[in-house]
Design an enzyme around this catalytic site. Sequence first.
Site, PDB file in Angstrom:
ATOM      1  N   TYR A  85       0.856  -1.186   0.000  1.00 47.94           N
ATOM      2  CA  TYR A  85       0.000   0.000   0.000  1.00 47.94           C
ATOM      3  C   TYR A  85       0.887   1.228   0.000  1.00 47.94           C
ATOM      4  O   TYR A  85       1.837   1.313   0.777  1.00 47.94           O
ATOM      5  CB  TYR A  85      -0.908   0.000   1.231  1.00 47.94           C
ATOM      6  CG  TYR A  85      -1.784   1.230   1.349  1.00 47.94           C
ATOM      7  CD1 TYR A  85      -2.833   1.437   0.446  1.00 47.94           C
ATOM      8  CD2 TYR A  85      -1.581   2.169   2.355  1.00 47.94           C
ATOM      9  CE1 TYR A  85      -3.651   2.563   0.559  1.00 47.94           C
ATOM     10  CE2 TYR A  85      -2.400   3.287   2.470  1.00 47.94           C
ATOM     11  CZ  TYR A  85      -3.432   3.483   1.572  1.00 47.94           C
ATOM     12  OH  TYR A  85      -4.238   4.583   1.675  1.00 47.94           O
ATOM     13  N   ASP A 123       9.262   2.941  -0.310  1.00 46.64           N
ATOM     14  CA  ASP A 123       8.209   3.579   0.469  1.00 46.64           C
ATOM     15  C   ASP A 123       8.449   3.185   1.928  1.00 46.64           C
ATOM     16  O   ASP A 123       8.054   2.113   2.365  1.00 46.64           O
ATOM     17  CB  ASP A 123       6.836   3.121  -0.015  1.00 46.64           C
ATOM     18  CG  ASP A 123       5.712   3.754   0.801  1.00 46.64           C
ATOM     19  OD1 ASP A 123       6.008   4.394   1.828  1.00 46.64           O
ATOM     20  OD2 ASP A 123       4.545   3.583   0.410  1.00 46.64           O
ATOM     21  N   LYS A 136       4.236   9.113   8.627  1.00 48.30           N
ATOM     22  CA  LYS A 136       3.969   8.571   9.954  1.00 48.30           C
ATOM     23  C   LYS A 136       4.946   9.104  11.023  1.00 48.30           C
ATOM     24  O   LYS A 136       4.736  10.197  11.525  1.00 48.30           O
ATOM     25  CB  LYS A 136       3.905   7.044   9.890  1.00 48.30           C
ATOM     26  CG  LYS A 136       2.765   6.628   8.931  1.00 48.30           C
ATOM     27  CD  LYS A 136       2.288   5.206   8.996  1.00 48.30           C
ATOM     28  CE  LYS A 136       0.977   5.069   8.232  1.00 48.30           C
ATOM     29  NZ  LYS A 136       1.044   4.354   6.970  1.00 48.30           N
TER      30      LYS A 136
HETATM   31  C1  LIG Z   1       0.318   4.814   5.618  1.00 52.72           C
HETATM   32  C2  LIG Z   1       1.085   4.549   4.396  1.00 52.72           C
HETATM   33  C3  LIG Z   1       1.055   5.421   3.293  1.00 52.72           C
HETATM   34  C4  LIG Z   1       0.101   6.573   3.194  1.00 52.72           C
HETATM   35  O1  LIG Z   1       0.298   7.545   4.154  1.00 52.72           O
HETATM   36  P1  LIG Z   1      -0.919   8.522   4.507  1.00 52.72           P
HETATM   37  O2  LIG Z   1      -0.304   9.508   5.432  1.00 52.72           O
HETATM   38  O3  LIG Z   1      -1.973   7.663   5.129  1.00 52.72           O
HETATM   39  O4  LIG Z   1      -1.379   9.132   3.230  1.00 52.72           O
HETATM   40  C5  LIG Z   1       1.927   5.178   2.251  1.00 52.72           C
HETATM   41  N1  LIG Z   1       2.774   4.139   2.265  1.00 52.72           N
HETATM   42  C6  LIG Z   1       2.812   3.278   3.291  1.00 52.72           C
HETATM   43  C7  LIG Z   1       3.796   2.157   3.271  1.00 52.72           C
HETATM   44  C8  LIG Z   1       1.949   3.432   4.373  1.00 52.72           C
HETATM   45  O5  LIG Z   1       1.957   2.534   5.359  1.00 52.72           O
END
Ligand SMILES: *Cc1c(COP(=O)(O)O)cnc(C)c1O
Length: 431
Positions: A144, A239, A267
Amino acid sequence: MTTDRSKELFKRAKRVIPGGVDSPVRAFGSVGGVPRFIARGKGCRVWDVDGNEYIDFVGSWGPLIAGHANPSVLKALRAAMALGTSFGAPTELEIELAEMITGALPSVKKLRFVSSGTEATMSALRLARGATGRERVLKFEGCYHGHVDALLLGAGSGVATLGIPGTPGVPASYADLTIQAPYNDIGAVQQAFERWGNEIACVVVEPLAGNMGCIPPRPGFLKALRECCDRSGALLIFDEVITGFRLAWGGAQKLYRVKPDLTCLGKIVGGGLPAAAYGGRRDLMAQIAPEGPIYQAGTLSGNPLAMAAGLATLGELAKEGTYERLGAISKRMAEGLAEIAREVGVEFTSVAVGGAFGFFFHPGPVHNFADAQQAHAGRFKPFFQSMLEQGIYLAPSPFECGFASLAHKDRDIEAALAAAKVAMRKAARVR
Ligand SMILES: *Cc1c(COP(=O)(O)O)cnc(C)c1O
């Protein structure tokens, strides 16, 4: 445990907010029951509006690695707030946080702050396409990367939890540019490069998958991605929105010793306020406006409150022994749960890496999304509900990680494992 007030609020919320929530998994759709409306948090605990207390292993989905209402974070926030909340002009705090991050992640020479992980991956993707002049992107099933059009195909997290296709609203011409491969399957990646090599702008990957449960990369997988990208001239994007500052001070790239061209963070770097970032090679970041022609902007980007919370959180993490502590907590959780499952006789596998842990009702090993989907369909729900009833707050989906924080004490972990003994028996009754 009474949940009357949460029930009432959920009903009210559903009238004005789709599904009653501002992010889908919060609605408890796949686990049933009423989502707890949270009134406050302190350390590793949260309290709901009915006064029930929980030991929290979600931590706002990762950011609160220093615990809820951490005194240093609150102090930094008060100081920043007293000076004003937003200026839409550069501030010193942005430089400080950028310096701290570039100091921790050697592959990140320059970075740009944005307000969410979604924005970070969206912008990194645009940069990769702009810099390479190519349009295709390769991602992995079950990873994701936020709700970016091109990256929703086969997405993990809420898309996986709800079992929805991930493409309604995404133009087919966008989705057509997205190539998917199974996580940890370097053969599939090589095949994709044979077919589309010089059209692939980038490979986007969670260097440890944290949105289909917790699935570490197999040895050599990330290095092989690096080699595929180098051979074809594609960029490698890590990511690290979850893994950055959670697996190690330098993120997954430090732990697994592979250097991406671009990194997305989120995060933890916002310490519980909306902040995220993308960054990487100096020559690539120089192509971002105003230094270069690739446009990306944000009214609240680098917001002083978010920068202050991020700095204070990283300040807590920079202290001696924090990652040993986080590692010990997740390891105890993962091993403790596996031990209980063995005693009860339930097929189960668990894993811990740095401050993240995960488990599946599956004999293991679990290397990709297809494996994760083979987990016992009925057992997570009663396990989750029983844990919740006993005051242990896990992510309300089998496709998420558990998160340790610096605020979890040994007795909190033992309390969670004591609850798991009861919960595991409930899970075992489902055949
Ligand atoms: C949470 C998450 C996102 C998206 O971040 P948001 O602040 O919710 O838009 C992207 N990549 C990963 C791996 C994530 O866990």
